[in-house]
Structure formats: C-alpha cells, structure tokens
Design a protein around this motif. Structure first.
Motif, PDB file in Angstrom:
ATOM      1  N   ARG A 132       0.780  -1.059  -0.001  1.00 31.27           N
ATOM      2  CA  ARG A 132      -0.026   0.123  -0.102  1.00 31.27           C
ATOM      3  C   ARG A 132       1.009   1.306   0.115  1.00 31.27           C
ATOM      4  N   PHE A 133       1.983   1.394   0.907  1.00 34.58           N
ATOM      5  CA  PHE A 133       2.824   2.337   1.037  1.00 34.58           C
ATOM      6  C   PHE A 133       3.532   2.343  -0.758  1.00 34.58           C
ATOM      7  N   ALA A 134       4.004   1.434  -1.108  1.00 39.96           N
ATOM      8  CA  ALA A 134       4.732   1.429  -2.314  1.00 39.96           C
ATOM      9  C   ALA A 134       3.659   1.863  -3.260  1.00 39.96           C
ATOM     10  N   ARG A 135       2.361   1.712  -3.441  1.00 43.90           N
ATOM     11  CA  ARG A 135       1.398   2.290  -4.335  1.00 43.90           C
ATOM     12  C   ARG A 135       1.221   3.606  -4.377  1.00 43.90           C
ATOM     13  N   LEU A 136       1.167   4.217  -2.985  1.00 45.97           N
ATOM     14  CA  LEU A 136       1.110   5.685  -2.801  1.00 45.97           C
ATOM     15  C   LEU A 136       2.398   6.218  -3.362  1.00 45.97           C
ATOM     16  N   ARG A 137       3.466   5.865  -3.156  1.00 39.83           N
ATOM     17  CA  ARG A 137       4.758   6.370  -3.737  1.00 39.83           C
ATOM     18  C   ARG A 137       4.842   6.383  -5.141  1.00 39.83           C
ATOM     19  N   LEU A 138       4.481   5.176  -5.696  1.00 36.45           N
ATOM     20  CA  LEU A 138       4.551   5.081  -7.313  1.00 36.45           C
ATOM     21  C   LEU A 138       3.513   5.990  -7.917  1.00 36.45           C
ATOM     22  N   ALA A 139       2.182   6.131  -7.356  1.00 40.72           N
ATOM     23  CA  ALA A 139       1.252   7.177  -7.835  1.00 40.72           C
ATOM     24  C   ALA A 139       1.820   8.637  -7.695  1.00 40.72           C
ATOM     25  N   ARG A 140       2.782   8.651  -6.666  1.00 44.34           N
ATOM     26  CA  ARG A 140       3.080  10.349  -6.659  1.00 44.34           C
ATOM     27  C   ARG A 140       4.521  10.609  -7.379  1.00 44.34           C
ATOM     28  N   THR A 141       4.856   9.545  -8.158  1.00 43.64           N
ATOM     29  CA  THR A 141       6.222   9.799  -8.907  1.00 43.64           C
ATOM     30  C   THR A 141       5.867  10.617 -10.045  1.00 43.64           C
ATOM     31  N   ASP A 142       6.901  11.440 -10.331  1.00 35.15           N
ATOM     32  CA  ASP A 142       6.554  12.241 -11.537  1.00 35.15           C
ATOM     33  C   ASP A 142       6.565  11.745 -12.777  1.00 35.15           C
ATOM     34  N   ARG A 143       5.721  11.996 -13.722  1.00 31.46           N
ATOM     35  CA  ARG A 143       5.378  11.278 -14.939  1.00 31.46           C
ATOM     36  C   ARG A 143       4.796  10.054 -14.900  1.00 31.46           C
ATOM     37  N   ILE A 144       4.255   9.664 -13.771  1.00 32.30           N
ATOM     38  CA  ILE A 144       3.485   8.425 -13.718  1.00 32.30           C
ATOM     39  C   ILE A 144       2.098   8.729 -13.354  1.00 32.30           C
ATOM     40  N   SER A 201      13.019   9.720 -13.490  1.00 34.36           N
ATOM     41  CA  SER A 201      11.585   9.724 -13.241  1.00 34.36           C
ATOM     42  C   SER A 201      11.725   9.118 -11.612  1.00 34.36           C
ATOM     43  N   THR A 202      12.033  10.087 -10.707  1.00 31.31           N
ATOM     44  CA  THR A 202      12.469   9.710  -9.330  1.00 31.31           C
ATOM     45  C   THR A 202      11.407   9.648  -8.733  1.00 31.31           C
ATOM     46  N   PRO A 203      11.043   8.496  -7.823  1.00 31.31           N
ATOM     47  CA  PRO A 203      10.066   8.593  -6.505  1.00 31.31           C
ATOM     48  C   PRO A 203      10.160   9.451  -5.546  1.00 31.31           C
ATOM     49  N   PRO A 204       9.022   9.989  -4.947  1.00 31.79           N
ATOM     50  CA  PRO A 204       9.389  11.120  -3.928  1.00 31.79           C
ATOM     51  C   PRO A 204       9.987  10.357  -2.860  1.00 31.79           C
ATOM     52  N   PRO A 205      10.839  10.946  -2.028  1.00 29.95           N
ATOM     53  CA  PRO A 205      11.383  10.394  -0.725  1.00 29.95           C
ATOM     54  C   PRO A 205      10.445   9.685   0.124  1.00 29.95           C
ATOM     55  N   VAL A 206      10.800   8.619   0.751  1.00 33.70           N
ATOM     56  CA  VAL A 206      10.098   7.934   1.757  1.00 33.70           C
ATOM     57  C   VAL A 206       9.487   8.982   2.735  1.00 33.70           C
ATOM     58  N   GLU A 207      10.475  10.038   3.257  1.00 27.46           N
ATOM     59  CA  GLU A 207       9.950  10.630   4.092  1.00 27.46           C
ATOM     60  C   GLU A 207       8.604  11.523   3.632  1.00 27.46           C
ATOM     61  N   ALA A 208       8.656  11.990   2.354  1.00 29.15           N
ATOM     62  CA  ALA A 208       7.556  12.782   1.733  1.00 29.15           C
ATOM     63  C   ALA A 208       6.137  11.930   1.955  1.00 29.15           C
ATOM     64  N   VAL A 209       6.506  10.768   1.552  1.00 33.38           N
ATOM     65  CA  VAL A 209       5.032   9.965   1.455  1.00 33.38           C
ATOM     66  C   VAL A 209       4.731   9.664   2.947  1.00 33.38           C
TER      67      VAL A 209
END
Length: 357
Positions: A8-20, A53-61
C-alpha cells in the motif's frame, strides 16, 4: 485479499512519482506484479535515456500519510477490498483516493448531478429537488462542491447521502464560502480526492476530478451548462465510461441551456424528473467490460526500437495497436516501449490504449 502495508505504501509512492499517471501506474504494476517491484525496476527503465523519473522520498510519503491521519482522512488504494467497484472498472482506475466521512457511500448506487456555477434560481431548484428524490429512492448523489448546481445537489441529498469530489486535496475547501457545506459533507456525506493531502486545486486537476464524478456514478445529469464547460466534459467522460447521460432541457433564450440542449441533440436522455432516470436504469444496460490484463513484456528493449516507436507518435492520439501494426511488432513490446518513453517525458499515455507526444 487485502494488500500488505508495504505494498500500500509503495502504491502511494509510485502514484506520486513524476510522470506516472494512472495509465503508467496500471501498466507498471501489471508488468512487475507489484508496486514494490515496479519501484525497484524504475531506475533501470529510465537510466538508458539519461532522464530521471524519481519517486518521492520515503519521508515525503510518510508526511502525506501523517497529514491524512491528522485530518481523520482515510486512504483507499487500488487493490484494497473496499476500493470503489465502479472506479475499479475504469480503464485506467485512479490509483489513490483520499476520503473524509462515510467512505461506504462510494460503493452504493449513485447518480451525479452537475451544472453551471452561475446557475439560475430555477436550475438550482431543479437540482435540489432531483437530488432529494434520488436520495429518497436509495441513490447517493455525486457532485463537485462547486457553486450553483453542485451545491444545490449536495444540499438536496444531504439527509440521504452525498459525495463531493474535489480537484485539490481532501482538505482543500473551494470555494471558500462553502466551508459550512464542506463541514456538513464530512459529517453526513463523503469528501473524495485523488490529489495529495494539502494540495490546492489547479486547472489541470479538474478533468481528473470530473472523471471520478462520472466514474462513481451509474448516470450523470446535466442541469444547466454552457457549451464549453466542465459539466459537458463530465458528460463526455460518462459516455466514454459507458454511463447514462441525462440532460434537463431549457429555454433557447438562456445561454445556460445550450449545454444540456446540445447533449440532447447528441443523444442524451431527456430528464424532466426522477422517472426518466429510473426508466433508463430499468432498461437492460451493461457497462463496458473491465479492462484487460496489462500486456507483459519482460525482454530488454533496445534504444533503436524505442526511437522507432517515438518516431510514430504525434500530438494526435494514436491507438497502441495501430503503432504495433506499423512496426510489425508485438503489441506487448510496443506497450513496454511507450511506457518507457512516457517515463522520460517523450510520450503521453492516455486511457483507451492511446498514446501521443
């Protein structure tokens, strides 16, 4: 079967990744089997182009999750057991939803009512009365918490259940004068947003918001709207999603009637009351088939093939299968190439298997 917390955490992080966006999200999860694996593979997908296309830092999520929890908001992730069924059937579904209030309303039969922000007194009366009747008949009323028709629809359905879909974050009260309406929606209805918690609505957010309004609903009713308006965009999206489109007719002398009247000329269902909606729903209809499983292609793509695919793209959206025929290549290989091109900003993936630049 519920998702593991790490997924679930990874899906939120992937969804917040630039250009995705939703299309790339769905394809990446389908290709690699999970968001965790997709995030691990992402650096390699973009390394050969020199772009990132860098995922946001874990801390941002983690900050977004903390902000949502502080509001008492609830996160729904695509794949959760209670993710709305109507949205899950879209191609593609929104990966992430934040909600405040009664999220159970999202899985009840629903009808959207949308229309002009600067609405006539008569149009607001129609929207309020129709929403009240729909609520009494067991339907949840969906709208966008805007001025005019939206607000009237929420007011009419407040006692029975209503959902407001926002363009900004789930705590973005817009317009500001709807603070009282927002508070009552969180207590007696539900607020929904695809945007990050704390985000302020931008113009680009409203097409995504309109797509959720129509996607949650069995049908969309347009009460008053100009020909070029967000309400007609919602109606078009509803038709593309296989939903019924209803239009309340109006006087040709009123510019706000031009939108609904134009929809009627295009084949929308005349709506003068709830009887017209129930009659249409009682007719045997089927929504579009759920989207097919994502195409899988596990081999390495060389730069030459990526360039051949990129050369066939233009500002006019083209079907993925058409590109595959032009290259005499497997559709899965072309889908993988388009995904990689989108991650470096050289292609835009669109619903319905389309791609453009």
């Amino acid at each position: 079967m519920s998702l593991a917390p790490a997924e679930r955490f990874a899906r939120l992080r992937l969804a917040r990744t630039d250009r995705i966006g939703p299309v790339a999200f769905t394809q990446l999860v389908g290709r690699y089997g999970s968001a965790v694996a997709a995030l691990d593979a992402l650096p390699g997908l973009v390394r050969k182009s020199g772009a990132t296309s860098t995922p946001p830092p874990v801390e941002a999520v983690e900050r977004e999750l903390t902000a949502g929890e502080a509001l008492g908001a609830r996160l729904l992730v695509l794949g959760d057991a209670d993710y709305p069924e109507m949205l899950a059937a879209l191609d593609p579904p929104p990966p992430i939803l934040w909600t405040r209030g009664d999220a159970g309303l999202l899985n009840r039969p629903s009808v959207a009512i949308v229309g002009a922000r600067i609405a006539s007194a008569g149009g607001q009366r129609i929207a309020r009365g129709l929403a009240q009747q729909l609520g009494q008949s067991g339907y949840v009323v969906i709208s966008g918490m805007a001025r005019g028709i939206d607000a009237a629809a929420h007011e009419g359905a407040m006692p029975t259940g209503t959902v407001a879909v926002l363009g900004g974050g789930v705590n973005d009260i817009y317009p500001p004068e709807h603070a009282d309406l927002y508070a009552r929606l969180t207590e007696n209805g539900c607020i929904v947003s695809e945007s990050p918690v704390g985000a302020r609505a931008q113009a680009r957010d409203f097409p995504r918001r309109n797509r959720i309004i129509s996607g949650l609903s069995r049908g969309v009713v347009v009460v008053e709207a100009e020909v070029r308006s967000g309400s007609l965009i919602t109606a078009r999206l509803a038709a593309e999603q296989g939903r019924d489109v209803f239009a309340v007719p109006g006087s040709p002398l009123d510019p706000r009637a031009r939108g609904p009247n134009e929809l009627l000329r295009q084949g929308a269902i005349l709506c003068e009351g709830i009887e017209d909606i129930e009659r249409a729903f009682n007719t045997l209809r089927t929504l579009r088939e759920p989207p097919a499983e994502p195409l899988r292609f596990d081999d390495e793509l060389d730069q030459a093939f990526l360039e051949r695919v990129a050369a066939l793209l233009s500002p006019t959206p083209a079907p993925r299968d058409e590109i595959a025929r032009a290259l005499n290549a497997p559709a899965a290989q072309v889908a993988a190439a388009l995904l990689e091109l989108s991650l470096v900003g050289r292609a835009e993936l669109l619903p319905g298997g389309l791609a453009s630049i």
